[in-house]
Design an enzyme around this catalytic site. Structure first.
Site, PDB file in Angstrom:
ATOM      1  N   LYS A 193       0.846  -1.199   0.000  1.00 17.22           N
ATOM      2  CA  LYS A 193       0.000   0.000   0.000  1.00 17.22           C
ATOM      3  C   LYS A 193       0.877   1.243   0.000  1.00 17.22           C
ATOM      4  CE  LYS A 193      -1.928   2.795   2.969  1.00 17.22           C
ATOM      5  NZ  LYS A 193      -1.852   4.007   2.133  1.00 17.22           N
ATOM      6  N   GLU A 196      -1.376   7.487  -0.102  1.00 13.19           N
ATOM      7  CA  GLU A 196      -2.466   8.012  -0.934  1.00 13.19           C
ATOM      8  C   GLU A 196      -2.026   9.255  -1.714  1.00 13.19           C
ATOM      9  OE1 GLU A 196      -2.411   7.551   2.289  1.00 13.19           O
ATOM     10  OE2 GLU A 196      -2.826   9.407   3.376  1.00 13.19           O
ATOM     11  N   GLY A 246       7.077   5.166   7.868  1.00  7.61           N
ATOM     12  CA  GLY A 246       6.217   6.337   8.004  1.00  7.61           C
ATOM     13  C   GLY A 246       6.446   7.000   9.338  1.00  7.61           C
ATOM     14  N   GLY A 251       3.266   4.362  13.273  1.00 14.93           N
ATOM     15  CA  GLY A 251       4.003   3.134  13.611  1.00 14.93           C
ATOM     16  C   GLY A 251       3.516   2.530  14.923  1.00 14.93           C
ATOM     17  N   GLU A 268      10.248   1.511  10.153  1.00  9.83           N
ATOM     18  CA  GLU A 268      11.227   2.569   9.849  1.00  9.83           C
ATOM     19  C   GLU A 268      10.497   3.887  10.066  1.00  9.83           C
ATOM     20  OE1 GLU A 268      14.353   2.090   9.078  1.00  9.83           O
ATOM     21  OE2 GLU A 268      14.225  -0.073   8.857  1.00  9.83           O
ATOM     22  N   CYS A 302      13.441  11.383   6.550  1.00  5.66           N
ATOM     23  CA  CYS A 302      13.624  10.832   7.897  1.00  5.66           C
ATOM     24  C   CYS A 302      15.038  11.099   8.396  1.00  5.66           C
ATOM     25  CB  CYS A 302      13.322   9.345   7.897  1.00  5.66           C
ATOM     26  SG  CYS A 302      14.298   8.432   6.701  1.00  5.66           S
TER      27      CYS A 302
HETATM   28  P1  NAD Z   1       2.393   8.424   7.659  1.00 11.60           P
HETATM   29  O1  NAD Z   1       2.745   7.663   8.873  1.00 11.60           O
HETATM   30  O2  NAD Z   1       1.346   9.474   7.758  1.00 11.60           O
HETATM   31  O3  NAD Z   1       1.897   7.435   6.496  1.00 11.60           O
HETATM   32  C1  NAD Z   1       2.692   6.375   6.028  1.00 11.60           C
HETATM   33  C2  NAD Z   1       1.810   5.322   5.383  1.00 11.60           C
HETATM   34  O4  NAD Z   1       0.978   4.734   6.385  1.00 11.60           O
HETATM   35  C3  NAD Z   1       0.860   5.831   4.312  1.00 11.60           C
HETATM   36  O5  NAD Z   1       0.791   4.874   3.276  1.00 11.60           O
HETATM   37  C4  NAD Z   1      -0.455   5.945   5.047  1.00 11.60           C
HETATM   38  O6  NAD Z   1      -1.591   5.844   4.203  1.00 11.60           O
HETATM   39  C5  NAD Z   1      -0.371   4.730   5.953  1.00 11.60           C
HETATM   40  N1  NAD Z   1      -1.226   4.760   7.142  1.00 11.60           N
HETATM   41  C6  NAD Z   1      -1.728   5.839   7.788  1.00 11.60           C
HETATM   42  N2  NAD Z   1      -2.454   5.444   8.865  1.00 11.60           N
HETATM   43  C7  NAD Z   1      -2.393   4.088   8.902  1.00 11.60           C
HETATM   44  C8  NAD Z   1      -2.913   3.097   9.774  1.00 11.60           C
HETATM   45  N3  NAD Z   1      -3.630   3.415  10.863  1.00 11.60           N
HETATM   46  N4  NAD Z   1      -2.655   1.793   9.513  1.00 11.60           N
HETATM   47  C9  NAD Z   1      -1.891   1.446   8.463  1.00 11.60           C
HETATM   48  N5  NAD Z   1      -1.376   2.339   7.584  1.00 11.60           N
HETATM   49  C10 NAD Z   1      -1.605   3.652   7.808  1.00 11.60           C
HETATM   50  O7  NAD Z   1       3.762   9.017   7.130  1.00 11.60           O
HETATM   51  P2  NAD Z   1       4.002  10.007   5.926  1.00 11.60           P
HETATM   52  O8  NAD Z   1       3.505  11.351   6.343  1.00 11.60           O
HETATM   53  O9  NAD Z   1       3.512   9.399   4.658  1.00 11.60           O
HETATM   54  O10 NAD Z   1       5.611  10.004   5.853  1.00 11.60           O
HETATM   55  C11 NAD Z   1       6.400  10.820   6.645  1.00 11.60           C
HETATM   56  C12 NAD Z   1       6.957  10.057   7.837  1.00 11.60           C
HETATM   57  O11 NAD Z   1       7.671   8.901   7.395  1.00 11.60           O
HETATM   58  C13 NAD Z   1       7.956  10.863   8.628  1.00 11.60           C
HETATM   59  O12 NAD Z   1       7.729  10.721  10.008  1.00 11.60           O
HETATM   60  C14 NAD Z   1       9.313  10.228   8.257  1.00 11.60           C
HETATM   61  O13 NAD Z   1      10.322  10.394   9.201  1.00 11.60           O
HETATM   62  C15 NAD Z   1       8.935   8.817   8.063  1.00 11.60           C
HETATM   63  N6  NAD Z   1       9.932   8.131   7.216  1.00 11.60           N
HETATM   64  C16 NAD Z   1      10.815   7.254   7.804  1.00 11.60           C
HETATM   65  C17 NAD Z   1      11.790   6.628   7.030  1.00 11.60           C
HETATM   66  C18 NAD Z   1      12.763   5.666   7.652  1.00 11.60           C
HETATM   67  O14 NAD Z   1      13.333   4.860   6.916  1.00 11.60           O
HETATM   68  N7  NAD Z   1      12.988   5.665   8.953  1.00 11.60           N
HETATM   69  C19 NAD Z   1      11.869   6.884   5.672  1.00 11.60           C
HETATM   70  C20 NAD Z   1      10.967   7.782   5.110  1.00 11.60           C
HETATM   71  C21 NAD Z   1       9.984   8.386   5.893  1.00 11.60           C
END
Ligand code: NAD
Length: 507
Positions: A193, A196, A246, A251, A268, A302
């Site tokens: 997934k 969006e 994310g 997480g 991650e 990140c």
């Molecule tokens: P996010 O957590 O809002 O969303 C990430 C994904 O999770 C999306 O596909 C979203 O639709 C999905 N999602 C949202 N709610 C969910 C739920 N309840 N259950 C399952 N899936 C769900 O993150 P974002 O805003 O897309 O990305 C930014 C974040 O990602 C930042 O905090 C960044 O640090 C982190 N990030 C970490 C790394 C790493 O490797 N450590 C790399 C890139 C980004």
């Protein structure tokens, strides 16, 4: 007039005539949502529609999980040889190279990142598929031949099963390539997934996998939001593992959701990554790396080096150098090959970035440069100025929370102990950096700072061979390197008696 380097709209001809239409990939078929729902994505830089994606519901997510379960339980992929898996992964890498420009273009249009950077990311992604192919052929378990004359022990590595791969918007193609080729190399099957906000290039990857001959149901893609698609992918009992990249908040929710079925969860997450600059550091090199670390991907990274901890004897000189460099970094139209920093992902996110800067100023910090949205000629103002905030104190939100924008916080220290304490003073532990000409100073930092990656006299290098992941609230598990494959493997112990040498238990 701002004294910055701004690239106005220069490449309107590269905008698409029509948005890309995107469908789910379930059990080998490309399908719309049963209820016909869609969601539109507009280019954050240009404001025009660039994709219209099927918006998945429970039905699509459950169908994808069912297809994956069937492919794992009865299909050929988990039982195929490492050689066959590697052959397919290498073919995928070649097809990524072939389509690199088109993938990079869609990535720019949906995410707002600069085209030169997107091209480099797609090249890096192809390398990950090649590296995973090498692992597919070389991974093996253990054998134990010293358990006694009548016993042979084996440790088999088996694919963990059906894995849900959930990715964010900041590096859509690169991050799925940090997960999927490793899962496939292990013999797993996947339900993917994407965010969006950036679904396009994950669908393009699906088309490549189909062209390369991946069997039906081995990879499935469901487009849509966390609720309900992500929720199904993290709670359905037919899923064995969730690999998520994310935010830390999501997480934690995923860990809770997965606990009812005790799935393995690999995370991650975010970071608040410190770079400590000692007084003996090469300040020119440090300033350049700091500019790269904070402006790369507009700070929506990140690994963003957003927390500078500078020795007070050199802090003023260092800030002066960073300000001078910041004025030279080209911000603007991401479709222009000269641009190094593009648009911010959404107006809501831009307001959040600005809120951190306003909050810091209200708490007594000072803005040495920037501090507001950036108007780019012909494109509007979904951009943020390169921003440097000084006199930041450790308790301020801007020093503790992930800003995820081109905003640098500068703190100062006197002693090495103080610097290391400040570096460790965070809920996160993703990456950290140290700048000093003294190897002992660097090694002391390396050993005492709690972070998954530590750079000395450099920032944000990365290699397919080296594992990546976080301590503390930055995550659990590792991607890349051999560890990246191990995450997707289950361990099975086999104990084989040779002959009948053990005495009877019942006399
Ligand atoms: P996010 O957590 O809002 O969303 C990430 C994904 O999770 C999306 O596909 C979203 O639709 C999905 N999602 C949202 N709610 C969910 C739920 N309840 N259950 C399952 N899936 C769900 O993150 P974002 O805003 O897309 O990305 C930014 C974040 O990602 C930042 O905090 C960044 O640090 C982190 N990030 C970490 C790394 C790493 O490797 N450590 C790399 C890139 C980004």
């Amino acid at each position: 007039m701002l004294d910055l380097t701004i690239i106005p709209a220069t490449n309107a001809a590269a905008l698409p005539d029509a948005p890309m239409g995107l469908r789910h990939w379930i059990g080998g078929a490309w399908v719309d949502s049963a209820d016909g729902a869609t969601s539109e994505r507009r280019s954050p830089a240009h404001g025009v529609p660039v994709s219209v994606a099927a918006k998945g519901g429970r039905a699509e997510a459950e169908a994808a999980v069912a297809a994956a379960r069937k492919a794992f339980d009865t299909g050929a992929w988990p039982r195929s040889s490492g050689k066959d898996r590697a052959t397919l992964l290498l073919k995928v890498a070649d097809l990524i190279d072939r389509d690199r420009a088109a993938i990079a273009q869609q990535e720019v249009l949906e995410s707002g990142k600069p085209i030169s950077q997107a091209m480099a990311e797609i090249e890096g992604a192809a390398d990950l598929w090649r590296y995973a192919a090498a692992l597919a052929r070389t991974q093996a378990g253990d054998s134990h031949n010293s358990l006694g004359p009548d016993m042979l022990g084996l440790v088999l590595k088996e694919p963990i099963g059906v894995v849900s791969l959930i990715t964010p918007w900041n590096f859509p193609f690169l991050i799925i390539s940090q997960k999927l080729p490793f899962a496939l190399a292990a013999g797993c099957v996947a339900v993917v997934k994407p965010s969006e906000l950036t679904p396009g290039t994950t669908v393009m990857l699906g088309e490549i996998l189909q062209e390369a001959g991946l069997p039906e149901g081995v990879c499935n893609i469901v487009l849509g939001y966390g609720d309900p698609v992500g929720e199904v992918l993290t709670t359905d009992a037919r899923v064995d593992m969730v690999s998520f990249t994310g935010s830390t908040g999501v997480g934690k929710r995923i860990t809770a959701a997965a606990s009812a079925t005790l799935k393995k969860v690999s995370l991650e997450l975010g970071g608040k990554n410190p770079q400590v600059i000692f007084a003996d550091a090469d300040l020119d090199q440090a300033a350049d790396a700091i500019a790269f670390g904070i402006y790369f991907n507009a700070g929506e990274c990140c690994n963003s080096g957003s927390r500078i901890i500078a020795h007070e004897d050199v802090a003023a000189a260092l800030v002066e150098k960073i300000v001078a460099l910041s004025r030279k970094v080209p911000f603007g139209d991401p479709l222009d090959p000269r641009t190094q920093v593009g648009a911010i992902i959404s107006p809501e996110h831009l307001a959040k970035i600005d809120g951190y800067v306003r909050g810091a100023v209200a708490a007594g910090a000072h803005v040495a440069l920037g501090g507001g949205a950036l108007e780019v000629g012909g494109l509007g103002a979904q951009f943020y100025q390169p921003t440097i905030v000084t006199d930041v104190r450790p308790e301020m939100a801007i020093a503790r929370e992930e800003v995820f924008g081109p905003v640098l916080s500068v703190l100062t220290f006197r002693t090495a102990d103080e610097a290391i304490a400040l570096a460790n003073d965070a809920a996160y532990g993703l990456s950290a950096g140290v700048w000093s000409r003294d190897i002992s100073t660097c090694l002391d930092f390396v050993r005492r700072v709690r972070a998954g990656t530590i750079w000395t006299n450099t920032w944000m290098d990365g290699f397919s061979e080296l594992p990546f992941g976080g301590f503390k609230e930055s995550g659990q598990g590792r991607e890349l390197g051999r560890y990246g494959l191990e995450e997707f493997l289950e361990v099975k112990t086999v104990q084989m008696r040779i002959g009948q040498t053990r005495g009877a238990w019942v006399e």
